[in-house]
Each structure stands twice: as C-alpha cells, then as structure tokens.
Design a protein around this motif. Sequence first.
Motif, PDB file in Angstrom:
ATOM      1  N   ALA A 247       4.174  -6.409 -12.461  1.00 18.92           N
ATOM      2  CA  ALA A 247       2.906  -6.723 -11.798  1.00 18.92           C
ATOM      3  C   ALA A 247       2.314  -8.016 -12.333  1.00 18.92           C
ATOM      4  O   ALA A 247       1.935  -8.899 -11.559  1.00 18.92           O
ATOM      5  CB  ALA A 247       1.919  -5.572 -11.993  1.00 18.92           C
TER       6      ALA A 247
ATOM      7  N   ASP B 150      -1.336   5.387 -10.178  1.00 18.23           N
ATOM      8  CA  ASP B 150      -1.747   4.048 -10.584  1.00 18.23           C
ATOM      9  C   ASP B 150      -3.041   4.014 -11.388  1.00 18.23           C
ATOM     10  O   ASP B 150      -3.607   2.951 -11.640  1.00 18.23           O
ATOM     11  CB  ASP B 150      -1.879   3.145  -9.359  1.00 18.23           C
ATOM     12  CG  ASP B 150      -2.859   3.698  -8.322  1.00 18.23           C
ATOM     13  OD1 ASP B 150      -3.467   4.755  -8.582  1.00 18.23           O
ATOM     14  OD2 ASP B 150      -3.003   3.072  -7.262  1.00 18.23           O
TER      15      ASP B 150
ATOM     16  N   SER C  78       4.586   5.863  -6.951  1.00 18.00           N
ATOM     17  CA  SER C  78       3.753   4.667  -6.808  1.00 18.00           C
ATOM     18  C   SER C  78       2.273   5.042  -6.666  1.00 18.00           C
ATOM     19  O   SER C  78       1.397   4.189  -6.832  1.00 18.00           O
ATOM     20  CB  SER C  78       4.198   3.854  -5.597  1.00 18.00           C
ATOM     21  OG  SER C  78       3.937   4.558  -4.384  1.00 18.00           O
TER      22      SER C  78
ATOM     23  N   ASP D 299       4.237  -2.507 -12.305  1.00 15.07           N
ATOM     24  CA  ASP D 299       3.555  -1.854 -11.203  1.00 15.07           C
ATOM     25  C   ASP D 299       3.880  -0.360 -11.227  1.00 15.07           C
ATOM     26  O   ASP D 299       4.811   0.085 -11.915  1.00 15.07           O
ATOM     27  CB  ASP D 299       3.894  -2.491  -9.855  1.00 15.07           C
ATOM     28  CG  ASP D 299       5.361  -2.393  -9.470  1.00 15.07           C
ATOM     29  OD1 ASP D 299       6.006  -1.379  -9.802  1.00 15.07           O
ATOM     30  OD2 ASP D 299       5.859  -3.326  -8.823  1.00 15.07           O
TER      31      ASP D 299
END
Length: 550
Positions: free
Chosen positions: A79, A459, A456, A94
Amino acid sequence: MTPADLAELLRGTTAKVLAERGLDPSVLPAELTVERPRNPEHGDYSTNVAMRIGKAAGVNPRDLAGWLAAALVATDGIATADVAGPGFLNIRLDASAQGAILEAVLAAGAAYGSSTALAASKINLEFVSANPTGPIHLGGTRWAAVGDALGRILAAQGATVTREYYFNDHGAQIDRFADSLIAAATGAPTPENGYAGAYIADIAAAVVAKHPDVLSLPADQQRETFRATGVELMFAHIKSTLHEFGTDFDVYTSETTMFSSGAVDRAVAQLKESGSLFEADGAWWLRTTDFGDDKDRVVIKSDGTSAYVAGDIAYFIDKRARGHNLCIYMLGADHHGYIGRLKAIAAALGDDPATVEVLIGQMVNLVRDGVAVKMSKRAGTVITLDDLVEAIGVDAARYALVRSSVNTSIDIDLALWTKQNDENPVLYVQYAHARLRSVERNAADLGVQSANPDFSLLDSEHEGELIRTIGEYPRVVASAANLREPHRIARYLEELAGAYHRFYGACRILPIGDEAPNQLHTARLALCGATRQVLANGLTLLGVSAPEQM
C-alpha cells in the motif's frame, strides 16, 4: 503476504533496483531483516536494508531507500513505502496482501510455524538428570518444563530429537542414600551428609516390605538391597512425577552401565592411546587445558578408582556413537564449570567442540506473601515439583517456569499464579483460546460459516494488528529453536492474546438480533479461527493445555 514473503519480495526488488542503476547486487546479505516497528503508526513492517548495503553499493542509503520505496509501491500488495531517518524503509501492506497470512495458517493448521530448517540435526537433549536420592526439586522442575518445551520446539523445526535422562546411580551420593534408608529402617539417626525427609522413611518402609528379611542380612548384602531397591523405588517416583507433569523421555541412561559395560575402560584406553591422558601423582589426568578448560581433570584417581569425569567421557562417546551430531546438556546454576569441561572432552576425543552445547539454568524460588517458601512437606529441605504442582497446577507451573529466560533467576509468586483472572499470564493466554472456541460455537449456532472469506474486508486497525501478530509466529518459533529460548514463545502468546482481546473488544464478529450473516462476519470468523490455531500451536509447544472453555 507473510513476513517471509515480504523479505523475499524485498530481496528481489533490491537486487533489481541495484542492477538497473549499474550497482553490484552481490552486496546483498544472505538474509534481509524485516521487522514490525515499535510504533505501528510508522507502518506494518520496516527494514534497514538500504543502510546495511548503501556504503558497499557506493550509494547514499537514503537515496537507495527512496528508489526501493518507489519500486515497492508499484508492486501488488504494497500500500505504501516511506523513507524515514537516514535510510529506514517503512512499509504498509494492503488488506488483501495481509490475508495471505491467514490463508497460510488455515491451510497448515497444527503444522503452522513448523519448518524443516533443522532437518539435518540429530540432537541429543539431556535434561533434568536428577540424582535418584530424592524428589525433583525446583531447579530440576525448571528443566523439566524448559527442556520438554525446547525438545518440542526443535522437533517443530525439523530436528530429530532424543530426550534423554542420565540416571546418576553411581558414586558416593548413592552410598549416602542407602545409609540414610538403613538408618530410617532401624530407627538410627540420619548419617552425616545423609538424606532426610518423610520420603526417606516411606522408601525405607517400602524396601522392608519388599524384602522382609533385609534387616537380618549381613551388612554388605543389607546395604546393597537398600541401595538397589531404594534407587528403583525413588526413580519410579521421579518418572511418575515427571510423566504427570507432562515430561517424558525417550531414553534413560544409567551412569552405572557406563562402568559395568566397560565403556569407561574403553574411553580411558582411547585417551591414553591418543596421548590426551598424562600420569602425575599416581593419577591419570585429562589434559583439558589444551582445549580451553580452566584446569586439567583427574580421570583415574591415585587409588585406581574412576573420577566422575570418567563417566562423562564415556557418556559423550556413547551419545556420538548413537549418531547424534549435537549434544545439548541442560544443567543447574552450580555447573558453569561443565561448559569448558564438556567441550574440552569433545576436543580431546578429536571431535568438534561445537557438537556440545551447555545451557545453564538459574535458581527458582517459590514466594508466598513476598517471602520465599523454604521447606517441602515431603522432602524436608527443598521445594519439589510435587509441591509446585500442588500449589498452582501443572499448566501454571510449566508456563511460569518457561516464561522467563533460563539465564535469570525467577520468583514464582503463588498469589499471582493462582489468580483466576487475566493478571495470571497463563490464564490470560488460555482464556483467549477458550473465548475463541466460544465464538466458533456461537457462530455454528447462528449459521455463520468461515468458508471462502474475503480477507480484503479486514482493514481496521485492530484487525491489521492481529493479522500481523499472527504472521510473526513462524519467526518466533525459529528464533526460539535457534537461540534455545522457549520463553520467546510464551511472551509471543501473551502478545497475541492481547491483540485478540483488543480486536474482540473493538470489532463485532457475529451478527446480532435479526442481522443476516455477511461477508465481514465470515472474514472475521476466519480470522478468529487462525488466531485460535496459532494459540493452540504455541501452547502445545510449551506443553500447556489449550482449553475449550473456562
């Protein structure tokens, strides 16, 4: 992306950047350091590679770090990459890249954290080896916990480990033990330098029960009967106690057999032939000062009897003959002299001293209300393994003994280790595992599945912290094995438990009310499964239970 994956990516990226700028990629070290920064605001991971190789590559480290940062952010899974100070590189992954850590855990299961790094090592791990003249005391108990954990850790890294107990059933201490039993059986006072305590009276009575005529035998036969049967009974108690403590051995080697089998005589003959023994004052000495020992050692006394070191020599030869390429001795705080002695023995035999490692364990004290507990109920003079287990239980005892480096003395506070709350370190870790099991049970009741998670979605700050902590586990196990420091795993488990408890408090895992399960619930449940697996794996390496509920 696991820390190992990131290190490999960093290596490849650095080599490529150097080559593209006409610099020599051979300056790269064999291993690159990728660490979690102390301040999580600096990123997920940091590396000093630019500072390590900048001078050798002929470039300013900060410039090199900038080139690396630009190359890394163009890579999938990275990221951000920022330069700090004189050339540190802070990297943030990420969320999807961090998911690879969880995928690795869930795929490996109980094998997560294991490796084949030590597959070429055949290790003889000798620990406890207490004399069969009394119960295991606290020092020996420390080795029972640490040695067993170290054996598990080394095996998890691919080593073939033989856990061995050297049974010291030869010499003056056994004579004193037999004389103490006879005194107890006949009502005589305990001999000078003899052994006291209720266990002596118990064993003496057991010998008489097994051999009713023993007190009417001639003195030499009587002594031998008390010696042989007393040692047998004492050692049976030691083995039973250790087994209940969760510590078992693959091999028990008797010191007496080193003499009765002729192993000592053969060892002495070998050393005489090689010229490593010399005669002085009517005795035979091993020239250990030639190999770094602080003084030469008597092997055969002037009266023709063998010194204690003679058995050590024969025993080392025996270990090596059985194919062990590393012999680790775990000894008590008063055995520092054995480090140079055992390495010198190996060298005198023409072996590599590096085949010998000696770990020294410091003292253990049991503390109640700030005051050291001094006396055992059974042993009379020292606190024993049985006393410790009775006071705080097996899990707490093992964890308390493994949790600190063996290079430091420890005080086991009875008040702390019997608390039924998170102030008790072992309960803090075990409760995290039990809470995770509870979450999994509740998820099953609600119909929430952990299959096909979308990592994903994880986060948030607390999710990221927990995932990265999980990713450190393989490196922690490898360090614990290479440095012979099981306490690293205990401290790591507390860190992991803390990260989980913070995640649990900040992130709702399961739906509430009429809420339908969604992909975030699935991903968080999978994160819980990975966390629970790592906690269970680490506790197993320490020989501590991972409870289903508390």
